[in-house]
Design a protein around this motif. Structure first.
Motif, short mmCIF file in Angstrom:
data_model
loop_
_atom_site.label_atom_id
_atom_site.label_comp_id
_atom_site.label_asym_id
_atom_site.label_seq_id
_atom_site.Cartn_x
_atom_site.Cartn_y
_atom_site.Cartn_z
N VAL A 1 0.82 -1.21 0.00
CA VAL A 1 0.00 0.00 0.00
C VAL A 1 0.86 1.26 0.00
N LEU A 2 1.75 1.36 0.98
CA LEU A 2 2.59 2.55 1.05
C LEU A 2 3.53 2.64 -0.14
N GLY A 3 4.07 1.46 -0.54
CA GLY A 3 4.98 1.46 -1.68
C GLY A 3 4.31 1.95 -2.95
N GLY A 4 3.07 1.49 -3.16
CA GLY A 4 2.36 1.90 -4.36
C GLY A 4 2.01 3.37 -4.38
N ILE A 5 1.81 3.96 -3.20
CA ILE A 5 1.39 5.36 -3.14
C ILE A 5 2.56 6.33 -2.99
N PHE A 6 3.52 5.98 -2.12
CA PHE A 6 4.51 6.98 -1.71
C PHE A 6 5.96 6.66 -2.05
N PHE A 7 6.29 5.41 -2.39
CA PHE A 7 7.70 5.03 -2.48
C PHE A 7 8.48 5.83 -3.52
N ARG A 8 7.80 6.29 -4.57
CA ARG A 8 8.48 7.03 -5.63
C ARG A 8 8.51 8.53 -5.37
#
Length: 440
Positions: free
Chosen positions: A166-173
């Protein structure tokens, strides 16, 4: 959900002795800029931190395998122990419980950046790195469910895998500035929850006496029932169903509680700066984080610990009044420990002794040794196994936890001598990397 890797800065340059140089020189460079370069030696500090973390996790988890004892509503520590048991449990509540899993989450986030950075350094395309991360987190969720179903209702692998998705898909980039804003928002929401919990407890004190008596009697009837429902169940199938059902509820709930998401985002920011890869360049920062983080964590946990020890005479129906404070300061305490272990790795230097190498070896195989703890604790202590958890208190449980960690040291030395990964790491690698990793 995007599967592209983030715009992670390359790791700090190192001289031949392994010391980092100019860690901020290329902070806005994409990992693709490092494609095709030789991978740098694995940094010692994150592995040292993970290795010591497993000792604290063992201490934090072992009490959940005890049964047949009355417990407080805010912890699994038995309340019927002697003075030594009470002192040890109180110290654990102050320095360990609620601090170690945020540390685990911080290092998990840190490891996500290391993972993407190292694959980019091998020349693996951005989209392939993204797919690896997604598959890795999906399989962590699967690992977590199997772990809970077979052995331990307190599994956190599923929560980390879900948070990674969830966090990776939204914020990791996102940029560092965005991640800082996100971390402040998460911290603010946690602080708001702490204030609301305190306010609700104060309001409950205003209830009529007969209502307060009913609430207190209901809570007293539940004392110890949580651990007994899982560890005190002699029928393994029923215990497994209870653990699996608990995991299905607690895993998404853990994500919504925001302590893990906050720690993971802070781990991304720390990894982008190379805080643990280059501890010599961040000595003062690490020292400040260690001192203030551990201090804040201990002070925030003190009210709950004093309630457990009977020093703070808080009515039982509002014994949870400081739980919000405990949660938000637990993140500070966990990150403080990570910084402390980073400084310890700096002290050890580039040529650690046998113990230092063994601790780092545990850290490199943290998934395997995390699962090993449950493989020992559950059959040994629970009612469906040998049932020892009914007959020992906090002191005996902590002794078993330390013994399992020492066993892990020995196994890490053996695996290092054979240059072998941990079995769980091998399985996870085979399941997730596939054709996207030419170095598998």
């Amino acid at each position: 959900m995007s599967t592209a890797p983030p715009p992670i800065p390359p790791p700090p340059h190192r001289n031949p002795e392994g010391q980092a140089q100019h860690p901020h020189q290329h902070q806005h460079q994409h990992p693709e800029a490092q494609a095709g370069s030789a991978p740098l030696p694995r940094a010692l500090a994150p592995d040292i931190a993970r290795g010591f973390m497993l000792l604290l996790i063992a201490i934090a988890n072992v009490s959940w395998h005890l049964w047949g004892h009355p417990t407080g509503l805010s912890s699994a520590h038995p309340t019927d122990g002697g003075p030594v048991d009470t002192v040890l449990a109180t110290l654990s509540l102050i320095f360990v419980d609620g601090r170690i899993y945020p540390m685990f989450a911080f290092l998990f986030g840190y490891g996500m950046v290391q993972f993407a950075r190292s694959r980019a350094g091998r020349g693996i395309p951005a989209q392939s790195i993204g797919r690896m991360l997604v598959r890795r987190h999906i399989w962590l969720i699967v690992f977590g469910f199997v772990h809970a179903l077979l052995l331990f209702n307190g599994d956190v692998l599923g929560a980390y895998g879900l948070a990674g998705l969830v966090l990776g898909g939204i914020f990791f980039r996102r940029t560092d500035r965005t991640l800082k804003i996100v971390s402040w928002v998460f911290a603010g929401l946690l602080a708001l929850f702490a204030l609301l919990a305190g306010a609700m407890a104060a309001i409950m004190l205003l209830l009529p006496p007969e209502v307060k008596d009913e609430i207190t009697a209901s809570m007293a009837a539940q004392s110890g029932s949580l651990t007994d429902a899982f560890s005190g169940q002699s029928n393994y199938v029923l215990a497994a169903l209870a653990r699996g059902g608990m995991w299905l509820v607690s895993t998404p709930a853990t994500l919504l509680m925001l302590t893990f998401p906050l720690a993971i985002v802070l781990g991304w920011l720390a990894a982008r700066r190379g805080l643990l890869e280059a501890p010599a360049d961040h000595r003062r920062t690490l020292a400040r984080i260690a001192v203030w983080g551990i201090l804040i964590g201990a002070v925030g946990a003190l009210p709950d610990a004093l309630v457990f020890a009977g020093v703070l005479p808080l009515p039982e129906m509002i014994a949870w009044a400081f739980s919000g404070v405990n949660a938000v300061t637990g993140v500070a305490g966990g990150i403080g420990y990570a910084a402390l272990f980073g400084l310890l790795a700096l002290r050890i230097g580039s040529a650690p002794g046998v113990i230092g190498r063994a601790v780092a070896g545990i850290g490199r195989r943290s998934l395997s040794f995390y699962l090993l703890q449950s493989v020992v604790f559950a059959p040994l202590l629970t009612a469906w196994g040998f049932g020892l958890g009914q007959h020992i208190g906090t002191t005996g449980a902590f002794a078993i936890a330390v013994a399992v960690w020492v066993l892990s040291l020995v196994l890490a030395i053996v695996l290092d001598a054979q240059n072998r990964r941990g079995p769980a790491e091998v399985l996870l690698r085979r399941l997730t990397y596939g054709r996207d990793d030419p170095a598998r």
